[in-house]
Each structure stands twice: as structure tokens, then as C-alpha cells.
Design an enzyme around this catalytic site. Structure first.
Site, PDB file in Angstrom:
ATOM      1  N   LYS A 221       0.824  -1.207   0.000  1.00 13.42           N
ATOM      2  CA  LYS A 221       0.000   0.000   0.000  1.00 13.42           C
ATOM      3  C   LYS A 221       0.863   1.264   0.000  1.00 13.42           C
ATOM      4  CE  LYS A 221      -3.781   2.175   2.595  1.00 13.42           C
ATOM      5  NZ  LYS A 221      -4.648   2.056   3.794  1.00 13.42           N
ATOM      6  N   TYR A 308      -1.551   0.863  18.749  1.00 16.46           N
ATOM      7  CA  TYR A 308      -1.398  -0.385  19.500  1.00 16.46           C
ATOM      8  C   TYR A 308      -0.644  -0.196  20.816  1.00 16.46           C
ATOM      9  CZ  TYR A 308      -2.524  -2.253  14.874  1.00 16.46           C
ATOM     10  OH  TYR A 308      -3.135  -2.521  13.675  1.00 16.46           O
TER      11      TYR A 308
END
Length: 331
Positions: A221, A308
Site C-alpha cells: 500500500k 497499538y
């Protein structure tokens, strides 16, 4: 050469500032016609090859296609982006680009939001249109300001990231291994869980990019190539599969179907991406370094990886240790 008034009240300028070069234009007032004549004369004296630029009457559909031809086709998700822009242009009524306003976009956005379209989808659409105008301006294709330059994206409530527990990982892998829909679907899932790869990145792996205990993901990506180590058993399973069956085939939809047959319930839109979240979440919970995780996942900015950070074993533990009611307020 003449400036004369037309029957409808407008003024027609028919000018030949230098021999062999003639300009004609119809304007609303005589003053505009006189200014046009003066501009043509002055410009032609300074630059004999000069010619007045015609007004840009191209509609959004033409601009979006031009954007695709000049730049859009180079993007990783170019075909899907082209389709999204085409659909958005139709919903906007395909106005002339130079007359398109922020109000028109915001009105459509409000209607879409009321109809149940997710805010993230609407923010993506805004980003696509903004990028289209910015790129056309950068390339000199249009000479007017970006009409959406001051439109801000919607502020969205941040959603917690879902990830699979060890028991759920075993459940989904068992379900994938026992479903004959696609012979390699379980293997692709294991790549995602072992490396944090996106489904498409794992699906595009080839035998040449599996060697020396590592897998290399290309055509990502972010357009960056990245290499992640894997254990010996997974490496051998991949090499054996490629030798016997050849490259992977597309099977993302099959994963969603198998997932529906399990007890695992995920928020809408997560499906295969939960495997990437699961890798990252367990990596951080196990004490992994956040900067290392950024490199493994291929995030362009650390802010993406920091989603995260709250899963780290020592994250914000001072809130527990130093809060005012800890141990009855005793230090």
C-alpha cells in the site's frame, strides 16, 4: 476591428492587435470589451505568440478522467479510485469544475451522512477529491484554486481495534483448514498472523520472495518493499505449496464466508484485516518495540503504529500506581 453592441445587450470585441492575429470575444459590458482589447494589444506587443486562454468549461467527469490519465493510474489502488470518483461525480450532479463549490460537496456529505454512509467513507471521498484538484493544479492542468481547500474532514469517534485471542486464532485456522473452498486460504491467513501483512500482500507472494527464513512483500500500500522473518515450518509450507500448486489465487471473499461460520464476531469492515491487527496487538502485548512494529507493518508514520501502544504491558501503569485513591491515599 471593432467593438460593437449586440441585440441582446452584450458587447462583441473583434480585435486584430497585430497583422494576421485576430481575437474575438463576447462580454457583458463595453468596459470589459475595452479592457479585453487593451490586454490583447499589450500582450501581443510583449509576446507576439500570446493568445488569450479560453475559459475552462470542463465538468468534474472530464477532470477526474484527466486526473486518472496524468496521475491516478500510477496509484496502488487506481482502478478502485477511478470508480469511486466516477460515482461521486454523478452524485454531485457533474458540475463544471470551475463553478464547483465547497457548499455543493458539504450538502451532499450531509445527505449521505443522514442516509447512513459511514463518516470514514465520507472523509475518504473528501480526500480523493481534494487530491484530484491539488494534483491538477500542480500539473498546470487547471488554474483556479482548489474549491475544497478549506473543507475539513468529519471528526470521528475512534473505534477500538479488534484482535483475535489465542483460542479464536485456533478456531479460525481450524475452520479454514477444513473448508475446501480454497486450498491455500489457511496458508495465507497464517502469513498474515505471522508477519502482520495485509491480505492482499500475502496473497501476492511468490516463491522468489520466500527465502533465507524471510518473506518479502512488494507492491504494498505504501509502495515500500519490506522483509519480515518467518519460522522454518511456515517457510517450508510456502515453498512446498508454490512447487505443487503455483501462485496463490484471490480468496478474500472466501475468508469472510468462513469467518461467518465461526463464533467470532467482528465490527463491520474488519474481516481479513483482523489478522493484521492480531499480529500487531500480540506483538505489543508480548513486549515488542513499537518502532520495530512500525517497520514490520510498513506504516509511513509512527502515529499509525501508536494505535497499538495501549496494549503494552507497562503502558500508563503510573495511572494505577499514582492515582489518588491507591492504598487509601497512602504513599
Amino acid at each position: 476591428m471593432a467593438i460593437e453592441q449586440l441585440p441582446d445587450g452584450r458587447w462583441k470585441a473583434d480585435i486584430e492587435p497585430i497583422k494576421g492575429k485576430r481575437f474575438r470575444k463576447t462580454l457583458k459590458t463595453k468596459a470589459e470589451a475595452l479592457r479585453f482589447e487593451a490586454t490583447c494589444r499589450a500582450k501581443c506587443i510583449d509576446t507576439p505568440d500570446w493568445s488569450p486562454k479560453p475559459k475552462d468549461q470542463r465538468r468534474l467527469s472530464e477532470l477526474s478522467e484527466r486526473y486518472y490519465e496524468l496521475h491516478g493510474h500510477t496509484l496502488a489502488d487506481s482502478v478502485r479510485l477511478r470508480g469511486v470518483l466516477a460515482k461521486l461525480v454523478v452524485e454531485l450532479g457533474n458540475p463544471v469544475g470551475v463553478k464547483f463549490t465547497a457548499d455543493q460537496f458539504c450538502a451532499l456529505r450531509g445527505q449521505s451522512l443522514a442516509a447512513g454512509v459511514h463518516g470514514k467513507t465520507l472523509n475518504n471521498r473528501l480526500g480523493y477529491l481534494k487530491s484530484m484538484f491539488n494534483e491538477l493544479i500542480r500539473l498546470g492542468e487547471i488554474d483556479y484554486p482548489n474549491p475544497l481547500a478549506k473543507v475539513r474532514p468529519l471528526r470521528l469517534q475512534e473505534r477500538p481495534l479488534s484482535f483475535l485471542t489465542h483460542a479464536q486464532i485456533e478456531e479460525i485456522l481450524a475452520a479454514l483448514d477444513t473448508r475446501p473452498i480454497c486450498i491455500h486460504i489457511g496458508l495465507i491467513a497464517r502469513i498474515c498472523l505471522a508477519t502482520g501483512a495485509r491480505w492482499g500482500e500475502a496473497q501476492n507472494l511468490t516463491a522468489e520472495r520466500v527465502k533465507n527464513g524471510m518473506v518479502t512483500f512488494a507492491n504494498t500500500k505504501s509502495r515500500r518493499t519490506r522483509t519480515v522473518p518467518i519460522d522454518t515450518a511456515l517457510e517450508q509450507a510456502l515453498l512446498d505449496h508454490f512447487k505443487t500448486h503455483g501462485p496463490f489465487t484471490k480468496c478474500m471473499r472466501h475468508f469472510s464466508r468462513v469467518l461467518e461460520s465461526t463464533s467470532i464476531k467482528l465490527p463491520a469492515g474488519q474481516a481479513t484485516h483482523v489478522l493484521r491487527h492480531t499480529f500487531a496487538s500480540h506483538f505489543v502485548m508480548g513486549g515488542g518495540n513499537i518502532l520495530t512494529l512500525q517497520k514490520i507493518l510498513g506504516h509511513a508514520s509512527l502515529s499509525m503504529t501508536m494505535r497499538y501502544a495501549h496494549l503494552s504491558p507497562d503502558h500508563l501503569l503510573d495511572a494505577l500506581r499514582l492515582n489518588p485513591i491507591k492504598a487509601g491515599g497512602k504513599k
